[in-house]
Design a protein around this motif. Sequence first.
Motif, PDB file in Angstrom:
ATOM      1  N   SER A  10      -3.199 -27.671   4.352  1.00  0.00           N
ATOM      2  CA  SER A  10      -4.592 -26.734   4.582  1.00  0.00           C
ATOM      3  C   SER A  10      -5.730 -27.704   4.555  1.00  0.00           C
ATOM      4  N   GLU A  11      -5.472 -28.944   4.015  1.00  0.00           N
ATOM      5  CA  GLU A  11      -6.663 -29.693   3.888  1.00  0.00           C
ATOM      6  C   GLU A  11      -6.043 -31.327   4.269  1.00  0.00           C
ATOM      7  N   ILE A  12      -6.881 -32.070   5.011  1.00  0.00           N
ATOM      8  CA  ILE A  12      -6.292 -33.499   5.399  1.00  0.00           C
ATOM      9  C   ILE A  12      -6.204 -34.249   3.994  1.00  0.00           C
ATOM     10  N   LYS A  13      -6.658 -33.956   3.116  1.00  0.00           N
ATOM     11  CA  LYS A  13      -6.610 -34.805   1.857  1.00  0.00           C
ATOM     12  C   LYS A  13      -5.033 -34.819   1.422  1.00  0.00           C
ATOM     13  N   ALA A  14      -4.283 -33.593   1.598  1.00  0.00           N
ATOM     14  CA  ALA A  14      -2.963 -33.615   1.092  1.00  0.00           C
ATOM     15  C   ALA A  14      -2.228 -34.405   2.229  1.00  0.00           C
ATOM     16  N   LEU A  15      -2.337 -34.597   3.083  1.00  0.00           N
ATOM     17  CA  LEU A  15      -1.467 -35.387   4.173  1.00  0.00           C
ATOM     18  C   LEU A  15      -1.802 -36.846   3.841  1.00  0.00           C
ATOM     19  N   LEU A  16      -2.892 -37.367   3.392  1.00  0.00           N
ATOM     20  CA  LEU A  16      -3.276 -38.597   3.064  1.00  0.00           C
ATOM     21  C   LEU A  16      -2.834 -39.074   1.780  1.00  0.00           C
ATOM     22  N   LYS A  17      -2.141 -38.135   1.098  1.00  0.00           N
ATOM     23  CA  LYS A  17      -1.329 -38.558  -0.107  1.00  0.00           C
ATOM     24  C   LYS A  17      -0.033 -38.915   0.176  1.00  0.00           C
ATOM     25  N   HIS A  18       0.554 -38.913   1.530  1.00  0.00           N
ATOM     26  CA  HIS A  18       1.764 -39.354   1.869  1.00  0.00           C
ATOM     27  C   HIS A  18       1.671 -40.842   2.151  1.00  0.00           C
ATOM     28  N   PRO A  19       2.389 -41.756   1.657  1.00  0.00           N
ATOM     29  CA  PRO A  19       2.095 -43.236   1.753  1.00  0.00           C
ATOM     30  C   PRO A  19       2.269 -43.805   3.079  1.00  0.00           C
ATOM     31  N   LYS A  20       2.737 -43.034   4.033  1.00  0.00           N
ATOM     32  CA  LYS A  20       2.595 -43.583   5.361  1.00  0.00           C
ATOM     33  C   LYS A  20       1.740 -42.887   6.288  1.00  0.00           C
ATOM     34  N   VAL A  21       0.536 -42.084   5.602  1.00  0.00           N
ATOM     35  CA  VAL A  21      -0.435 -41.695   6.410  1.00  0.00           C
ATOM     36  C   VAL A  21      -1.669 -42.453   5.972  1.00  0.00           C
ATOM     37  N   ASN A  22      -2.364 -43.043   6.913  1.00  0.00           N
ATOM     38  CA  ASN A  22      -3.529 -43.784   6.505  1.00  0.00           C
ATOM     39  C   ASN A  22      -4.799 -43.240   7.297  1.00  0.00           C
ATOM     40  N   ALA A  23      -5.939 -43.379   6.504  1.00  0.00           N
ATOM     41  CA  ALA A  23      -7.251 -42.967   6.840  1.00  0.00           C
ATOM     42  C   ALA A  23      -7.883 -43.792   7.893  1.00  0.00           C
ATOM     43  N   ASN A  24      -7.455 -43.707   9.098  1.00  0.00           N
ATOM     44  CA  ASN A  24      -7.839 -44.563  10.170  1.00  0.00           C
ATOM     45  C   ASN A  24      -8.889 -44.016  11.212  1.00  0.00           C
ATOM     46  N   LEU A  25      -9.935 -44.660  11.468  1.00  0.00           N
ATOM     47  CA  LEU A  25     -11.020 -44.353  12.207  1.00  0.00           C
ATOM     48  C   LEU A  25     -11.150 -45.100  13.590  1.00  0.00           C
ATOM     49  N   ASP A  26     -10.792 -44.249  14.791  1.00  0.00           N
ATOM     50  CA  ASP A  26     -11.071 -45.156  15.999  1.00  0.00           C
ATOM     51  C   ASP A  26     -12.337 -44.861  16.715  1.00  0.00           C
ATOM     52  N   LYS A  27     -12.675 -45.250  17.753  1.00  0.00           N
ATOM     53  CA  LYS A  27     -13.725 -45.040  18.436  1.00  0.00           C
ATOM     54  C   LYS A  27     -14.101 -43.702  18.645  1.00  0.00           C
ATOM     55  N   GLU A  28     -13.321 -42.914  18.941  1.00  0.00           N
ATOM     56  CA  GLU A  28     -13.346 -41.526  19.327  1.00  0.00           C
ATOM     57  C   GLU A  28     -13.940 -40.684  17.854  1.00  0.00           C
ATOM     58  N   GLY A  29     -13.454 -41.292  16.873  1.00  0.00           N
ATOM     59  CA  GLY A  29     -13.624 -40.492  15.603  1.00  0.00           C
ATOM     60  C   GLY A  29     -14.991 -40.940  15.354  1.00  0.00           C
ATOM     61  N   LEU A  30     -15.375 -42.157  15.541  1.00  0.00           N
ATOM     62  CA  LEU A  30     -16.703 -42.649  15.109  1.00  0.00           C
ATOM     63  C   LEU A  30     -17.740 -42.054  16.181  1.00  0.00           C
ATOM     64  N   TRP A  31     -17.600 -41.594  17.272  1.00  0.00           N
ATOM     65  CA  TRP A  31     -18.397 -40.828  18.179  1.00  0.00           C
ATOM     66  C   TRP A  31     -18.563 -39.475  17.678  1.00  0.00           C
ATOM     67  N   GLN A  32     -17.423 -38.998  17.167  1.00  0.00           N
ATOM     68  CA  GLN A  32     -17.553 -37.453  16.660  1.00  0.00           C
ATOM     69  C   GLN A  32     -18.530 -37.500  15.600  1.00  0.00           C
ATOM     70  N   LEU A  33     -18.289 -38.632  14.740  1.00  0.00           N
ATOM     71  CA  LEU A  33     -19.016 -38.288  13.442  1.00  0.00           C
ATOM     72  C   LEU A  33     -20.488 -38.714  13.823  1.00  0.00           C
ATOM     73  N   PHE A  34     -20.902 -39.589  14.614  1.00  0.00           N
ATOM     74  CA  PHE A  34     -22.180 -40.010  14.654  1.00  0.00           C
ATOM     75  C   PHE A  34     -23.011 -39.022  15.843  1.00  0.00           C
ATOM     76  N   TYR A  35     -22.236 -38.438  16.634  1.00  0.00           N
ATOM     77  CA  TYR A  35     -22.855 -37.477  17.640  1.00  0.00           C
ATOM     78  C   TYR A  35     -22.634 -36.045  17.414  1.00  0.00           C
ATOM     79  N   LEU A  36     -21.421 -35.697  17.079  1.00  0.00           N
ATOM     80  CA  LEU A  36     -21.327 -34.294  16.984  1.00  0.00           C
ATOM     81  C   LEU A  36     -21.163 -33.743  15.540  1.00  0.00           C
ATOM     82  N   ALA A  37     -21.099 -34.361  14.597  1.00  0.00           N
ATOM     83  CA  ALA A  37     -20.734 -33.895  12.900  1.00  0.00           C
ATOM     84  C   ALA A  37     -21.778 -33.259  12.507  1.00  0.00           C
TER      85      ALA A  37
END
Length: 609
Positions: free
Chosen positions: A162-189
């Motif tokens: 239901s929420e992202i935080k639960a997926l990040l509890k899996h040891p093989k899931v990382n909180a990575n941010l690529d350029k499209e993620g940055l653009w969403q944050l800084f233009y759209l969020a």
Amino acid sequence: MCSICGIIDFKNKDNLNKDILLEMGKELSHRGPDQNGVFINDKVAFQHNRLAIMDLENGLQPMTRYFQGNEYTIIYNGEIYNTPELKSELESYGIEFKTNCDTEVVLYSYIVFKEECAEKLNGIFAFAVFDKNNNEVYIARDRFGIKPLFYTQVGTSLLFASEIKALLKHPKVNANLDKEGLWQLFYLAPMKISGTSVFKDIHEVKPAHFGIYKDNHFDLKQYWNLEAKEFVGTEKDAIENTRYLVTDAINRQLVSDAPLSTFLSGGLDSSIISSVASQKYKNEGNILGTYSFEYKGNKENFKNTIFQPQSDDEYARYLAHYLGTDHRILTADISDITSLLFDAVKYRDLPGMADIDSSLLYYCSKVKEHHTVALSGECADEIFGGYPWFYRKEMLERDFFPWIHDPHTRISLFDDTIVKRKEGYEFVKEVYKNSVNECSMLDSDNASMKQSRIATWLSTQYFMTSLLERKDRMSMASGVEVRVPFADHRILEYVFNVPWEYKFENGVEKSLLRNAMHDCLPDKILNRKKSPYPKTHNPQYEELVTKLLREKLKNPNSILANIIDSHALDNILQYENITWFGQLMSKPQLIAWLVQLDYWFDLYNINIL
């Protein structure tokens, strides 16, 4: 309401780790504080946290049922508002129900209707069904994405939650941010592109989609879309049909075995809901509970804008007295909304709408002291045309989302070698252009109708989903279920095709809704100019968050401190207070958003790729 999470792996049962599953579920316990349960076999591992709303004694999940020799197990988060009709239809297929909760109705809907299950449902939902005999999992999300659902692939395993935080509890899931993620944050969020999460390789199940996971492949399909059709009828027909649809949607959402209330701002939308609900309660010999929200210092410091022309407090009190509700006024101090900026990030998994989020988080924690369910007025503006970009032509003639008044303000604060502003701007413009091209239209539409359709399409696809995300996360943080009656797909399907002239009669926004519900409200409320969710106007708030930001930027280990342009920031801090996003996000909110961003970078251990 509830939370769901799971691990699916048809090839390697060793990946169905119970400890990891329980850690994932623990991250979501705020969404379902009443009960929890797990289901694990050699194919799937499901976990569920329950907020008991209907049939409080039954309905424990995961729920398993057997039909014609087959076995099915569901985990489900949501409320279905056409349960009585569905139940009758399913009983005609020989189904015998053991509970009165809608979980069982959803499960049997899948059993009987299979892939057509989701389109049978009128409600808010996200769920997964393990079909043992077919060796597959069916996953679906409601039409507007009111209930969240995210997923990611780890080797041969599909993880969902239901929420992202639960997926990040899996040891093989990382909180990575690529350029499209940055653009969403800084233009759209606080908006984001449908199907994404901002985090790289973590996706959301798009609204109005279902998916089948089988043979190590997740195949997603759209089951509903907004379609342009010729309007048949008169203005009188439009008014009568709108009245029926709105009233029916409200009444369907008043069913609850837990204490129910409404949020009452004194604006048109929340007042209509409160009026219809109050009348139903009176007919049953009960008194409706209502809430309005205020801030200390707002009376002395309120300044009107085109987006927020009036303060709410006078109107909320007036209508509560008029309707005879049990009304509570919740008042937040700037210390409350400032301290909760950080919790708001944790519950949203992203820096969102700063104090617009944290204040709602505060208010919902107070609502929970008396009520578990509340009805709220979101989505009427997006559907009936309440925002300025519906009738200010110049706002839709830009090649960018009309509620982002200055797309360059925020991203200009950051080192361009990292954020690549020009490339990012072209990327987001292309997203906008593609979105406009997806809008359904008719060759016979006149210019005003085309503009109305585009404004509705963009608003419901982006602006509305962001507000619904905020409402879900900030309310479920306290175990409060907030329902949104205007977000009934039947209303949108109908109103989308009503001529714009009926919706903007005599230059009055939402005139169709006003005409349809005119006898529910006194003129003082019925004719009130639109005013959004309230925010603090206390100048001390800006001083407080500015001080917080400067302190955080002194930390040499701060990611924010290393990517921000201090000279550009100083210039922004000296600007006058203007609205740059939506109706509420102005300079204090931008500063507070930067504070949230710094906290998010650290809390989630963000890795910028």
